[in-house]
Design an enzyme around this catalytic site. Structure first.
Site, PDB file in Angstrom:
ATOM      1  N   LYS A 181      -1.349  -8.295  12.206  1.00 15.59           N
ATOM      2  CA  LYS A 181      -1.679  -9.290  11.183  1.00 15.59           C
ATOM      3  C   LYS A 181      -2.450 -10.488  11.734  1.00 15.59           C
ATOM      4  CE  LYS A 181       1.164  -8.310   7.221  1.00 15.59           C
ATOM      5  NZ  LYS A 181       2.052  -7.226   7.697  1.00 15.59           N
ATOM      6  N   SER A 211       1.780  -0.462  14.323  1.00 10.33           N
ATOM      7  CA  SER A 211       1.282  -1.732  13.775  1.00 10.33           C
ATOM      8  C   SER A 211       2.058  -2.976  14.203  1.00 10.33           C
ATOM      9  CB  SER A 211       1.215  -1.650  12.252  1.00 10.33           C
ATOM     10  OG  SER A 211       2.467  -1.256  11.729  1.00 10.33           O
TER      11      SER A 211
HETATM   12  C1  LIG Z   1       2.348  -6.121   7.186  1.00  9.11           C
HETATM   13  C2  LIG Z   1       2.667  -4.941   8.019  1.00  9.11           C
HETATM   14  C3  LIG Z   1       2.343  -3.622   7.618  1.00  9.11           C
HETATM   15  C4  LIG Z   1       1.727  -3.305   6.285  1.00  9.11           C
HETATM   16  O1  LIG Z   1       0.478  -3.903   6.110  1.00  9.11           O
HETATM   17  P1  LIG Z   1      -0.161  -4.080   4.666  1.00  9.11           P
HETATM   18  O2  LIG Z   1      -1.479  -4.696   4.884  1.00  9.11           O
HETATM   19  O3  LIG Z   1       0.759  -4.970   3.868  1.00  9.11           O
HETATM   20  O4  LIG Z   1      -0.221  -2.717   4.049  1.00  9.11           O
HETATM   21  C5  LIG Z   1       2.606  -2.578   8.498  1.00  9.11           C
HETATM   22  N1  LIG Z   1       3.185  -2.804   9.701  1.00  9.11           N
HETATM   23  C6  LIG Z   1       3.524  -4.040  10.104  1.00  9.11           C
HETATM   24  C7  LIG Z   1       4.155  -4.201  11.442  1.00  9.11           C
HETATM   25  C8  LIG Z   1       3.270  -5.158   9.288  1.00  9.11           C
HETATM   26  O5  LIG Z   1       3.613  -6.391   9.713  1.00  9.11           O
END
Ligand SMILES: *Cc1c(COP(=O)(O)O)cnc(C)c1O
Length: 324
Positions: A52, A305
């Site tokens: 993010k 992510s």
């Molecule tokens: C926010 C987040 C997501 C999902 O992202 P979106 O853009 O809301 O679909 C996935 N993994 C992690 C670790 C996140 O912080």
């Protein structure tokens, strides 16, 4: 409504350079076979431990000078709140992260350690959002939303160009799906540069707002439940402007996962790839662990992510417990 284009993604890449990292794409031997090569893109190595930072850094970097002086705000205490705090500090911009008094002390400290003001308001996320709205209207601060924002999507989309540069033969990309900034951004890049790439999203089976909205043909509200994939929770916004159209246009397939399946992805990454990932960050490997009736290609990239999980909770999951 104009959606971001590849030009905006390249501008984002220049804007976030020096704040967000270009993350490594590493082989995953435990998930690969002679028929299929799997690599992991480690957004867990970003400065705040999640992707993010890309979107937040881009959205803040694109603000006009007067707006920078008045500062930025948001109501997230999760990865987005950390990202806004970190990027604002790096760009020398004041930030106020609003949260309810129910937010755990460790999350509050994490935001403060990143140099932002943590403002405690009321007893719910809605109360915190009221304060954000007040700061926007009365003090002219800029709200940085977690996904449904032109420059946030363009920032997350930089993952797509890095992927294709590092692995031009990639034919399938899998990651978690919530508000759709991550997957919508990646899809925007890849479907422009390599349109035959297959894009797969995974959500949890309780409260999957994007999935329900795709079924309904318009954004719908869903009930929220506690989950190991807490970073995938929340709605997509009934006034969604960017991510719903992008996901509807580009997503090839979506699957929903039980808590047991989410836990299995976290355990596999830890015991077989020596990686700590939060639930929402680990889910992308689920189709490689169990048959979800998906068509996967021969060169599969999974975006890991994020890694911001409470380590006591993590320990329980590694010990075989299922907390939710
Ligand atoms: C926010 C987040 C997501 C999902 O992202 P979106 O853009 O809301 O679909 C996935 N993994 C992690 C670790 C996140 O912080």
């Amino acid at each position: 409504m104009n959606l971001p284009t590849l030009r905006d993604v390249y501008q984002a890449r220049a804007a976030i350079h020096g704040i967000a990292l270009r993350t490594p794409l590493v082989p995953a031997p435990s998930l690969s076979s002679p028929q299929r090569e799997v690599r992991l893109k480690l957004e867990t190595t970003q400065p705040i431990g999640a992707f993010k930072i890309r979107g937040a850094a881009n959205a803040i970097a694109q603000l006009a000078p007067e707006q920078r002086e008045r500062g930025v705000t948001c109501a997230s205490t999760g990865n987005h709140g950390r990202a806004v705090a970190f990027a604002a500090q790096r760009l020398g911009i004041p930030a106020i992260i609003c949260m309810s008094e129910l937010v755990p002390e460790n999350k509050l400290q994490a935001i403060r350690a990143l140099g932002a003001e943590a403002r405690i308001i009321g007893r719910s996320q809605d109360d915190a959002q009221v304060e954000v709205n007040r700061l926007v209207h009365e003090q002219g601060m800029a709200e940085i939303p977690p996904f449904d924002h032109f420059h946030v999507v363009a920032g997350q989309a930089t993952i797509g160009i890095e992927l294709l540069e590092d692995w031009p033969q990639v034919d399938t990309v899998i990651t978690g799906l919530s508000g759709g900034g991550l997957l919508g951004g990646i899809a925007l890049s890849l479907k422009t540069l390599a349109p035959d790439t297959r894009i797969i999203g995974l959500s949890m089976d309780r409260g999957a707002a994007m999935h329900e909205s795709l079924q309904a043909g318009q954004p719908v509200a869903v009930e929220e439940f506690p989950s190991l994939a807490d970073s995938l929770g929340g709605g997509i916004g009934l006034e969604n402007r960017y991510t719903f159209p992008l996901i509807r246009q580009h997503l090839d397939q979506v699957r929903l996962l039980s808590e047991a399946s989410i836990a299995a992805t976290m355990r596999h990454l830890y015991f077989h790839e020596n990686l700590v990932a939060e639930g929402g960050g680990a889910v992308g490997i689920a189709p490689l662990l169990e048959d979800l009736n998906l068509e996967l290609g021969q060169r599969v990239a999974v975006i890991i992510s994020g890694r911001n999980v409470d380590m006591h909770l993590f320990q329980r999951v590694m010990n075989g417990e299922l907390p939710y």
